[in-house]
Design an enzyme around this catalytic site. Structure first.
Site, mmCIF file in Angstrom:
data_model
loop_
_atom_site.group_PDB
_atom_site.id
_atom_site.type_symbol
_atom_site.label_atom_id
_atom_site.label_comp_id
_atom_site.label_asym_id
_atom_site.label_seq_id
_atom_site.Cartn_x
_atom_site.Cartn_y
_atom_site.Cartn_z
ATOM 1 N N ASP A 90 24.284 -5.310 -17.884
ATOM 2 C CA ASP A 90 25.243 -4.787 -18.974
ATOM 3 C C ASP A 90 26.660 -5.366 -18.691
ATOM 4 O O ASP A 90 27.218 -5.353 -17.628
ATOM 5 C CB ASP A 90 25.137 -3.400 -18.517
ATOM 6 C CG ASP A 90 25.836 -2.481 -19.852
ATOM 7 O OD1 ASP A 90 25.898 -3.163 -20.747
ATOM 8 O OD2 ASP A 90 26.334 -1.278 -19.580
ATOM 9 N N LYS B 263 23.953 5.367 -14.626
ATOM 10 C CA LYS B 263 23.308 4.612 -15.470
ATOM 11 C C LYS B 263 22.085 4.537 -15.623
ATOM 12 O O LYS B 263 21.405 4.329 -16.503
ATOM 13 C CB LYS B 263 24.303 3.350 -15.700
ATOM 14 C CG LYS B 263 25.615 3.208 -15.406
ATOM 15 C CD LYS B 263 26.022 3.351 -16.796
ATOM 16 C CE LYS B 263 27.836 3.149 -17.027
ATOM 17 N NZ LYS B 263 28.050 3.357 -18.225
ATOM 18 N N TYR C 246 31.263 5.056 -8.365
ATOM 19 C CA TYR C 246 31.476 3.567 -8.802
ATOM 20 C C TYR C 246 32.396 2.850 -7.733
ATOM 21 O O TYR C 246 32.058 1.884 -8.127
ATOM 22 C CB TYR C 246 31.785 3.812 -10.156
ATOM 23 C CG TYR C 246 33.219 3.753 -10.429
ATOM 24 C CD1 TYR C 246 33.917 2.498 -10.847
ATOM 25 C CD2 TYR C 246 34.040 4.829 -10.333
ATOM 26 C CE1 TYR C 246 35.354 2.496 -11.159
ATOM 27 C CE2 TYR C 246 35.406 4.877 -10.537
ATOM 28 C CZ TYR C 246 36.018 3.707 -10.940
ATOM 29 O OH TYR C 246 37.358 3.577 -11.148
ATOM 30 N N TYR D 26 31.071 -5.360 -20.098
ATOM 31 C CA TYR D 26 32.074 -4.588 -20.467
ATOM 32 C C TYR D 26 33.012 -5.363 -21.220
ATOM 33 O O TYR D 26 34.145 -5.500 -20.557
ATOM 34 C CB TYR D 26 32.419 -4.345 -19.018
ATOM 35 C CG TYR D 26 33.311 -3.267 -18.808
ATOM 36 C CD1 TYR D 26 33.516 -1.877 -19.134
ATOM 37 C CD2 TYR D 26 34.730 -3.294 -18.135
ATOM 38 C CE1 TYR D 26 34.130 -1.032 -18.981
ATOM 39 C CE2 TYR D 26 35.676 -2.402 -18.151
ATOM 40 C CZ TYR D 26 35.135 -1.250 -18.585
ATOM 41 O OH TYR D 26 36.494 -0.201 -18.488
ATOM 42 N N ARG E 236 43.081 5.208 -14.788
ATOM 43 C CA ARG E 236 44.329 4.628 -13.895
ATOM 44 C C ARG E 236 45.623 4.900 -14.678
ATOM 45 O O ARG E 236 46.031 5.808 -14.882
ATOM 46 C CB ARG E 236 43.748 3.146 -13.820
ATOM 47 C CG ARG E 236 42.661 2.961 -12.695
ATOM 48 C CD ARG E 236 42.561 1.379 -12.489
ATOM 49 N NE ARG E 236 42.144 0.564 -13.431
ATOM 50 C CZ ARG E 236 40.655 0.636 -14.246
ATOM 51 N NH1 ARG E 236 39.932 1.156 -13.414
ATOM 52 N NH2 ARG E 236 40.629 -0.360 -15.130
ATOM 53 N N HIS F 282 37.750 -0.531 -25.491
ATOM 54 C CA HIS F 282 36.914 0.490 -24.338
ATOM 55 C C HIS F 282 37.584 0.230 -23.018
ATOM 56 O O HIS F 282 37.683 1.274 -22.641
ATOM 57 C CB HIS F 282 35.523 0.168 -24.401
ATOM 58 C CG HIS F 282 34.661 0.948 -23.375
ATOM 59 N ND1 HIS F 282 34.307 2.332 -23.361
ATOM 60 C CD2 HIS F 282 34.238 0.504 -22.282
ATOM 61 C CE1 HIS F 282 33.711 2.617 -22.432
ATOM 62 N NE2 HIS F 282 33.677 1.538 -21.705
ATOM 63 N N GLU G 20 26.246 0.627 -27.822
ATOM 64 C CA GLU G 20 26.207 -0.871 -27.500
ATOM 65 C C GLU G 20 25.051 -1.468 -28.246
ATOM 66 O O GLU G 20 24.271 -0.852 -29.169
ATOM 67 C CB GLU G 20 25.754 -1.389 -26.172
ATOM 68 C CG GLU G 20 26.752 -0.328 -25.182
ATOM 69 C CD GLU G 20 26.626 -0.916 -23.614
ATOM 70 O OE1 GLU G 20 26.071 -1.816 -23.564
ATOM 71 O OE2 GLU G 20 26.939 -0.038 -22.682
HETATM 72 CA CA CA Z 1 27.451 0.221 -20.682
#
Ligand code: CA
Length: 421
Positions: A132, A259, A250, A134, A148, A139, A207
């Site tokens: 996967d 996930k 994470y 990113y 953050r 996003h 996605e």
């Molecule tokens: Ca994803």
């Protein structure tokens, strides 16, 4: 010679207005019926599923010289392994058989034609490894801003490489399969000990995914210009995510149990060949990436994507409208990066895009962003509100490309959320 991509082509089958599956699409899938539970390959036109194993039995593919077991299979992997040119020959032959001037197999339609509501569509690919990415800058910026510092939302590596992680293939399920709310460890309050229980922040991620149709040897790298030889086609993908589990687990190695409890794919693999008319230029990349990530030509696709939530009582609302063309890193760059270290590809490997958010708040591809970490709840038609996905909700991902009256669609990837055990 009939070409499947010819936009003027018409079929003798009925195709409803706005169908995802005109004769120009001819995606590949796997199905079975109550009377014949053996999985076999199929394609779609309009609301019909067409049994390719029966067509092969009728000898209409003889000139193409396919091994017969290719069509009597529980996945399209063997078909993909024959290569994109072979699959294109098959699509062209199907376009020939079903275009309005051809009566060759009309009389035997009852042998191979099924209304889609009468069949069970199965997971079309035997998925090997799953990665996967990113790769949507919107996003990554939204998530970085929330968790953050908005001024430094993107981490220093983000504009230099397509960030990704290795996921779990065993829990990827076909559209219609229910998803069980995961349980896990979360830490609702900073500085307090973690707790165990059902996730309270279950989310979707809008996605797409691409599937590998041509393997490589260990040690071999695929350049951006070679990448499309290895990409057989695309599907819709919902990367279900438990945000509260994710937030706690994470650091420092990325997503794990937040996930891998389930991802939903659409049942049809739409070939890159069918998507050819919808190529577009992607966003400018600044700074210019390293040479192995540079590419020539248009590598993005104008594919409209949307997500709807349907409550248990049937109140449905489209909560997101996005587009695949927003992707900062394209599939060729993702594949070049994936293999630059010599990591080998196998037929059936799946690479997902990462959440595809657009520039406007209604184009964000997850509840985390749409409801902005729970601070902007979404009103549902029945008066209820959503900040995340509730038990009994069905999440429906749809996608299609459309240009000059030609629409190539993916169908849908949907899943209902069941309560935690
Ligand atoms: Ca994803």
């Amino acid at each position: 010679m009939i070409q499947a991509n010819d936009p003027s082509l018409k079929t003798w089958l009925e195709v409803p207005e706005g169908s995802d599956f005109p004769i120009q699409n001819l995606p590949f899938g796997v199905f079975r019926t109550q009377s014949n539970p053996a999985p076999r390959l199929c394609t779609a036109i309009g609301d019909y599923v067409i049994d390719l194993s029966v067509l092969n039995f009728l000898s209409v593919f003889d000139e193409l010289d396919f091994p017969p077991e290719v069509f009597l299979s529980s996945s399209i992997n063997n078909l993909m392994a024959l290569g994109r040119p072979k699959a294109l020959q098959l699509r062209n032959r199907l376009a020939d058989l079903f275009h309005e001037g051809n009566t060759e197999i009309r009389d035997s339609a009852w042998h191979y034609l099924h209304p889609v509501e009468k069949v069970e569509l199965l997971l079309p690919v035997q998925i090997g490894d799953y990665t996967d990415f990113y790769s949507s800058i919107e996003h990554a910026t939204n998530v970085g801003s929330m968790f953050r510092d908005p001024a430094n939302a993107l981490l220093p590596n983000w504009r230099h490489l397509p960030v990704g992680y290795h996921g779990r293939a065993s829990s990827i399920v076909v559209s219609g399969t229910p998803i069980r709310r995961p349980k896990g460890q979360t830490r609702p309050k900073d500085e307090e000990p973690p707790v165990f229980g059902p996730s309270r922040q279950l989310d979707f991620e809008l996605e797409t995914a691409f599937v590998i149709g041509k393997e490589t040897a260990l040690g071999q790298s695929v350049s951006t210009s070679e990448a499309e030889d290895h990409i057989f086609g695309m599907l819709l993908f919902n990367d279900w995510s438990a945000r509260d589990i994710q937030k706690w687990e994470y650091v420092p190695l990325g997503p794990f149990l937040s996930k891998n409890f389930g991802s939903t794919v659409s049942p049809w693999v739409v070939t890159l060949d069918a998507l050819e008319p919808f190529r577009v230029k992607g966003p400018e990349q600044e700074p210019s990436p390293l040479p192995y990530l540079q590419f020539q030509g248009k590598k993005n696709y104008d594919i409209r994507l949307e997500v709807a939530i349907r409550t248990a009582a049937g109140a449905e609302k489209t909560v997101c409208r996005s587009n695949f063309q927003y992707m900062y890193w394209n599939m060729c760059q993702q594949l070049a990066h994936h293999t630059v270290n010599g990591c080998n590809l196998r037929v059936g490997d799946l690479c997902a895009s990462g959440t595809i958010s657009g520039p406007t708040p209604d184009s964000y591809g997850s509840m985390l962003e749409l409801a902005w970490k729970g601070t902007r709840p979404i009103d549902m038609p029945d008066g209820s509100i959503r900040t995340f996905i509730q038990d009994g909700d069905t999440v429906i991902v749809k996608g299609f490309a459309e240009k000059d009256g030609l629409r190539i669609g993916f169908g849908e990837a949907k899943g209902e959320v069941l309560p935690a055990f």
